[in-house]
Design a protein around this motif. Structure first.
Motif, PDB file in Angstrom:
ATOM      1  N   GLY A   1       0.813  -1.217   0.000  1.00  0.00           N
ATOM      2  CA  GLY A   1       0.000   0.000   0.000  1.00  0.00           C
ATOM      3  C   GLY A   1       0.839   1.257   0.000  1.00  0.00           C
ATOM      4  N   GLU A   2       1.716   1.353  -0.975  1.00  0.00           N
ATOM      5  CA  GLU A   2       2.621   2.496  -1.003  1.00  0.00           C
ATOM      6  C   GLU A   2       2.852   2.919  -2.454  1.00  0.00           C
ATOM      7  N   LEU A   3       2.877   4.235  -2.681  1.00  0.00           N
ATOM      8  CA  LEU A   3       3.293   4.766  -3.974  1.00  0.00           C
ATOM      9  C   LEU A   3       4.616   5.477  -3.765  1.00  0.00           C
ATOM     10  N   ARG A   4       5.649   4.986  -4.412  1.00  0.00           N
ATOM     11  CA  ARG A   4       6.990   5.540  -4.231  1.00  0.00           C
ATOM     12  C   ARG A   4       7.376   6.429  -5.396  1.00  0.00           C
ATOM     13  N   ARG A   5       8.220   7.392  -5.117  1.00  0.00           N
ATOM     14  CA  ARG A   5       8.770   8.226  -6.192  1.00  0.00           C
ATOM     15  C   ARG A   5      10.289   8.165  -6.140  1.00  0.00           C
ATOM     16  N   TYR A   6      10.878   7.927  -7.284  1.00  0.00           N
ATOM     17  CA  TYR A   6      12.335   7.900  -7.417  1.00  0.00           C
ATOM     18  C   TYR A   6      12.781   8.971  -8.402  1.00  0.00           C
ATOM     19  N   ASP A   7      13.918   9.572  -8.142  1.00  0.00           N
ATOM     20  CA  ASP A   7      14.573  10.422  -9.115  1.00  0.00           C
ATOM     21  C   ASP A   7      15.423   9.506  -9.997  1.00  0.00           C
ATOM     22  N   VAL A   8      15.054   9.435 -11.271  1.00  0.00           N
ATOM     23  CA  VAL A   8      15.789   8.553 -12.192  1.00  0.00           C
ATOM     24  C   VAL A   8      16.517   9.370 -13.262  1.00  0.00           C
ATOM     25  N   SER A   9      16.921  10.586 -12.907  1.00  0.00           N
ATOM     26  CA  SER A   9      17.706  11.398 -13.846  1.00  0.00           C
ATOM     27  C   SER A   9      18.921  10.606 -14.318  1.00  0.00           C
ATOM     28  N   ASP A  10      19.543   9.890 -13.372  1.00  0.00           N
ATOM     29  CA  ASP A  10      20.548   8.892 -13.732  1.00  0.00           C
ATOM     30  C   ASP A  10      19.868   7.531 -13.617  1.00  0.00           C
ATOM     31  N   PRO A  11      19.442   6.965 -14.754  1.00  0.00           N
ATOM     32  CA  PRO A  11      18.616   5.749 -14.678  1.00  0.00           C
ATOM     33  C   PRO A  11      19.300   4.575 -13.974  1.00  0.00           C
ATOM     34  N   PHE A  12      20.616   4.575 -13.968  1.00  0.00           N
ATOM     35  CA  PHE A  12      21.322   3.443 -13.338  1.00  0.00           C
ATOM     36  C   PHE A  12      21.463   3.606 -11.835  1.00  0.00           C
ATOM     37  N   HIS A  13      21.212   4.806 -11.341  1.00  0.00           N
ATOM     38  CA  HIS A  13      21.325   5.061  -9.900  1.00  0.00           C
ATOM     39  C   HIS A  13      20.104   5.836  -9.413  1.00  0.00           C
ATOM     40  N   PRO A  14      18.959   5.165  -9.371  1.00  0.00           N
ATOM     41  CA  PRO A  14      17.751   5.861  -8.910  1.00  0.00           C
ATOM     42  C   PRO A  14      17.897   6.290  -7.453  1.00  0.00           C
ATOM     43  N   ILE A  15      17.306   7.430  -7.131  1.00  0.00           N
ATOM     44  CA  ILE A  15      17.332   7.934  -5.755  1.00  0.00           C
ATOM     45  C   ILE A  15      15.902   7.921  -5.228  1.00  0.00           C
ATOM     46  N   PHE A  16      15.687   7.182  -4.146  1.00  0.00           N
ATOM     47  CA  PHE A  16      14.360   7.168  -3.530  1.00  0.00           C
ATOM     48  C   PHE A  16      14.087   8.542  -2.923  1.00  0.00           C
ATOM     49  N   LEU A  17      12.973   9.167  -3.298  1.00  0.00           N
ATOM     50  CA  LEU A  17      12.676  10.508  -2.808  1.00  0.00           C
ATOM     51  C   LEU A  17      11.643  10.489  -1.691  1.00  0.00           C
ATOM     52  N   ASP A  18      10.471   9.982  -2.006  1.00  0.00           N
ATOM     53  CA  ASP A  18       9.411  10.028  -1.008  1.00  0.00           C
ATOM     54  C   ASP A  18       8.307   9.058  -1.403  1.00  0.00           C
ATOM     55  N   SER A  19       7.306   8.925  -0.538  1.00  0.00           N
ATOM     56  CA  SER A  19       6.194   8.033  -0.859  1.00  0.00           C
ATOM     57  C   SER A  19       4.959   8.445  -0.082  1.00  0.00           C
ATOM     58  N   VAL A  20       3.823   7.956  -0.551  1.00  0.00           N
ATOM     59  CA  VAL A  20       2.596   8.074   0.244  1.00  0.00           C
ATOM     60  C   VAL A  20       2.063   6.659   0.452  1.00  0.00           C
ATOM     61  N   HIS A  21       1.352   6.475   1.567  1.00  0.00           N
ATOM     62  CA  HIS A  21       0.728   5.185   1.846  1.00  0.00           C
ATOM     63  C   HIS A  21      -0.783   5.294   1.711  1.00  0.00           C
ATOM     64  N   LEU A  22      -1.373   4.255   1.126  1.00  0.00           N
ATOM     65  CA  LEU A  22      -2.834   4.138   1.036  1.00  0.00           C
ATOM     66  C   LEU A  22      -3.148   2.653   1.007  1.00  0.00           C
ATOM     67  N   GLY A  23      -4.079   2.214   1.843  1.00  0.00           N
ATOM     68  CA  GLY A  23      -4.456   0.809   1.835  1.00  0.00           C
ATOM     69  C   GLY A  23      -3.282  -0.083   2.198  1.00  0.00           C
ATOM     70  N   GLY A  24      -3.206  -1.229   1.530  1.00  0.00           N
ATOM     71  CA  GLY A  24      -2.165  -2.210   1.842  1.00  0.00           C
ATOM     72  C   GLY A  24      -2.774  -3.404   2.545  1.00  0.00           C
ATOM     73  N   ILE A  25      -2.198  -4.589   2.286  1.00  0.00           N
ATOM     74  CA  ILE A  25      -2.764  -5.834   2.816  1.00  0.00           C
ATOM     75  C   ILE A  25      -2.850  -5.786   4.338  1.00  0.00           C
ATOM     76  N   VAL A  26      -1.823  -5.264   4.985  1.00  0.00           N
ATOM     77  CA  VAL A  26      -1.828  -5.183   6.442  1.00  0.00           C
ATOM     78  C   VAL A  26      -2.091  -3.761   6.931  1.00  0.00           C
ATOM     79  N   ARG A  27      -1.463  -2.786   6.315  1.00  0.00           N
ATOM     80  CA  ARG A  27      -1.541  -1.409   6.822  1.00  0.00           C
ATOM     81  C   ARG A  27      -2.945  -0.821   6.778  1.00  0.00           C
ATOM     82  N   ARG A  28      -3.624  -0.978   5.659  1.00  0.00           N
ATOM     83  CA  ARG A  28      -4.968  -0.427   5.467  1.00  0.00           C
ATOM     84  C   ARG A  28      -5.003   1.085   5.751  1.00  0.00           C
ATOM     85  N   THR A  29      -3.978   1.791   5.287  1.00  0.00           N
ATOM     86  CA  THR A  29      -3.871   3.231   5.548  1.00  0.00           C
ATOM     87  C   THR A  29      -5.065   3.980   4.956  1.00  0.00           C
TER      88      THR A  29
END
Lengths: 467, 211
Positions: free
Chosen positions: A343-371
């Motif tokens: 239950g997560e939507l992640r955003r990565y900076d892929v300006s350098d496609p071989f070295h993505p940088i995890f930026l941030d995420s939001v949570h919604l739902g999910g099998i356990v979390r149910r956000t």
């Protein structure tokens, strides 16, 4: 009928498209899992200045039941400006809507009443089978002068090979099978291309028998779902190269090539590794005369109390992220990754496609979390961010929560619900829009699968001219 | 050929050269893809050659048959029918046969040939060619008019193509160097419709001039 001037929603380059005005409407495929009511295209108001913002403002029921609408698309898009066969005066007005379970394909006209698209043609399963020997149409892409439709199964029965059928871009007749020589390609799923480089890429899920009644644990543990991607000569329609990621990686699904027509890399989402339940993102890129594929992101499973897990996951005591969709912004800078299990939507900076940088995420739902959504903090949500659609300017991201009827039922056995959320994006922020959350009864008992944005979006158009 | 005929051929050549779909856009795309003006410039001659071939076939046939209609009408009509049928067979599948962007010079010329033929580029010259007096070396010897007539046709196609090439090159360089492809969204009016109109007008004019 053609126009006198090019369709204003066609852009020669990705940077031109990124400057496009914001969409006013979103189209969402909605299906009835019980196959008692017809599936529908729901139309959502996405204009923040409008009184109906964030609500369902239009609805088109289809004439049959049990279609299970999946990845629909536009009849024409920016690729119509490509110089090999330019058709800039055709219009982006028809939605080509495939029924994954029924094998029917519908053509809906959005021009006269964009809020209530009108059914203008229906291609029966028998026609798709007779002319292209395919069934279970899945993904639509508007090519320079034809409509390409991926299909999971062969014309008859529940086996493959799946592949790509071509529809005429004026009459919508099935022109035939795209492949001239498929080699040993058998499993099909997604496809897209590097249009200016005459390269088409395809991925693998499973044949209809392997997926239609839900995920089959024996097939998964037997490593029999798709784990390869294929590179084709787009002009000659022949398979040129196959890359196997390794059979622990099951289900190579979504393909998102760079929009920049001079680039020759792209991203691939892999749903699950049977060794540790992780999901992964891979990059393909040119290397010498061919392509190489390299894993660039690993998303691990999250340990969980088995009591909170559906039966299929209880033996593992963990929630797999289940990356079921990814989307690349038109400027090729950000990659959005759906983790439908956690239950997560992640955003990565892929300006350098071989070295993505995890930026941030939001949570919604999910099998356990149910956000819950911040606008409805008391409603525990089922499902998770699944299909992702990014606006052309990259400022808005839309997510729907259903994966595939029978799979929804396995992972969310108490009901997956129906919701569409929107995330507002800047370079530094990533926040759910509290004014935009159509859900529940607004979708009239249907589940919601995929979103297309009026005028185009980050996963519909391809461009022939660099910025 | 009168000066008026040549002026008409040049004007039609300029019209064909102006049409992005006839080739200059392809040259621009190749140049942009490789970020090289040289690639753009190298793309233009094969495109012009393909266009020339397409136009020259029609021009030669029309000019040659004018003096020998009675003798050759069956053969020519049959030939045209066959060529037409062949082109139709080729072009009915054109969307996927010629989808490639990475073409060699020869393939590019072939693409241009098909594009010009499918659009009836040569037929558009009909009013000029069909109404031009054919030089006859020996009056009364109809057959001797044939090669001379064909040569007239080829000269006409050459003049037409030079005009086409010049305008095409100018458009390609202007867009590549100064305007950018964004101009297409505003300036690319539907040439296909105008084209169809010009074809109809050319047919009407031919009938008017020959009766």
């Amino acid at each position: 009928m053609t126009r006198w001037t090019p369709d204003p929603t066609f852009y020669p380059s990705p940077s031109d498209a990124a400057g496009a005005p914001a969409e006013k409407l979103a189209y969402v495929a909605a299906f009835d899992r019980a196959a008692e009511q017809p599936d529908a295209i729901a139309v959502i108001d996405t204009d923040p200045a409008s009184a109906g913002y964030g609500t369902v403002v239009g609805w088109t029921d289809l004439p049959h039941t049990g279609d299970e609408l999946h990845h629909f698309g536009w009849n024409a898009c920016s690729s119509a400006l490509c110089p090999t066969a330019p058709h800039p005066h055709v219009e982006r007005r028809y939605l080509i809507v495939p029924g994954l379970r029924s094998s029917r394909i519908y053509v809906l006209d959005t021009k006269d009443d964009p809020r209530n698209p009108r059914l203008v043609k229906e291609i029966p399963a028998a026609e798709l089978a007779a002319k292209a020997d395919y069934s279970r149409p899945h993904t639509i892409h508007c090519g320079p002068d034809g409509i390409y439709v991926s299909a999971l199964g062969a014309g008859q029965g529940g086996d493959g090979p799946g592949g790509i059928a071509i529809l005429d871009h004026q009459t919508f007749d099935v022109r035939g099978q795209w492949e001239a020589d498929r080699g040993d390609q058998h499993l099909a799923y997604d496809f897209w291309w590097h249009l200016t480089q005459d390269v088409l890429v395809t991925s693998e899920w499973g044949t209809p028998d392997m997926i239609e009644d839900g995920i089959v644990p024996e097939l998964l543990l037997g490593r029999e779902y798709g784990h390869r991607i294929h590179f084709w000569d787009l002009a000659k329609r022949t398979l040129v190269q196959t890359v196997d990621l390794g059979d622990q990686y099951q289900m190579t699904l979504e393909l998102r090539p760079a929009h920049d027509p001079t680039a020759s890399h792209g991203f691939l989402g892999v749903v699950i590794s049977v060794e540790d339940l992780s999901a992964s993102i891979w990059v393909w890129h040119r290397s010498g005369g061919g392509f190489e594929v390299r894993k660039v992101i690993d998303i691990p499973a999250e340990p969980a109390d088995p009591a909170l897990l559906p039966p299929a996951l209880q033996p593992f005591g963990a929630v797999p992220p289940l990356v079921t969709d990814i989307d690349l912004s038109v400027d090729d800078k950000y990659l959005y990754v759906s983790c439908w299990g956690t239950g997560e939507l992640r955003r990565y900076d892929v300006s350098d496609p071989f070295h993505p940088i995890f930026l941030d995420s939001v949570h919604l739902g999910g099998i356990v979390r149910r956000t819950p959504h911040p606008a409805f903090p008391d409603e525990r949500l089922a499902g998770g961010p699944q299909m992702v659609e990014v606006s052309r300017d990259g400022e808005r991201v839309y997510v729907t929560n259903s994966l595939y009827g029978s799979w929804d039922d396995q992972f969310y056995p108490d009901g997956v619900g129906a919701w569409l959320a929107k995330v507002d994006v800047t370079d530094t922020t990533f926040t759910l829009d509290e004014r935009f959350f159509p859900h529940g009864d607004e979708f009239r008992g249907r589940r919601v699968h995929q979103t297309r944005l009026q005028g185009g979006d980050a996963s519909s158009d391809s461009y022939c001219f660099p910025s | 050929m009168t000066w008026g005929s040549y002026a008409a051929l040049v004007a039609l050549g300029a019209f064909h050269g102006l049409n992005p779909a006839m080739g200059w856009l392809f040259a621009v795309a190749r140049g942009m893809q490789e970020r090289s003006r040289a690639v753009l410039l190298r793309s233009l001659p094969p495109i012009a050659a393909g266009h020339l071939a397409s136009v020259a076939i029609v021009a030669a046939i029309i000019s040659a048959t004018r003096s020998v209609v009675a003798a050759n009408v069956v053969g020519i009509a049959g030939g045209v029918l066959l060529v037409g049928f062949g082109l139709w067979r080729l072009l009915s599948d054109r969307h996927f046969r010629w989808a490639g962007m990475r073409l060699s010079a020869a393939q590019l010329a072939g693409w241009s040939f098909l594009m010009s033929s499918a659009h009836g580029a040569g037929l558009m010259l009909l009013p000029v060619l069909a109404t031009t007096p054919v030089p006859v070396t020996h009056a009364g010897h109809a057959m001797s008019g044939s090669p001379a007539g064909a040569l007239t046709g080829l000269a006409a196609a050459g003049v037409h193509t030079i005009a086409m090439f010049t305008v095409m090159a100018a458009c390609a360089l202007l867009v590549y160097e100064f305007l950018g492809v964004k101009i297409l969204r505003r300036a690319w009016f539907n040439v296909d419709r105008l084209w169809a109109g010009v074809l109809v007008a050319a047919g009407a004019l031919t009938i008017a001039l020959t009766t």
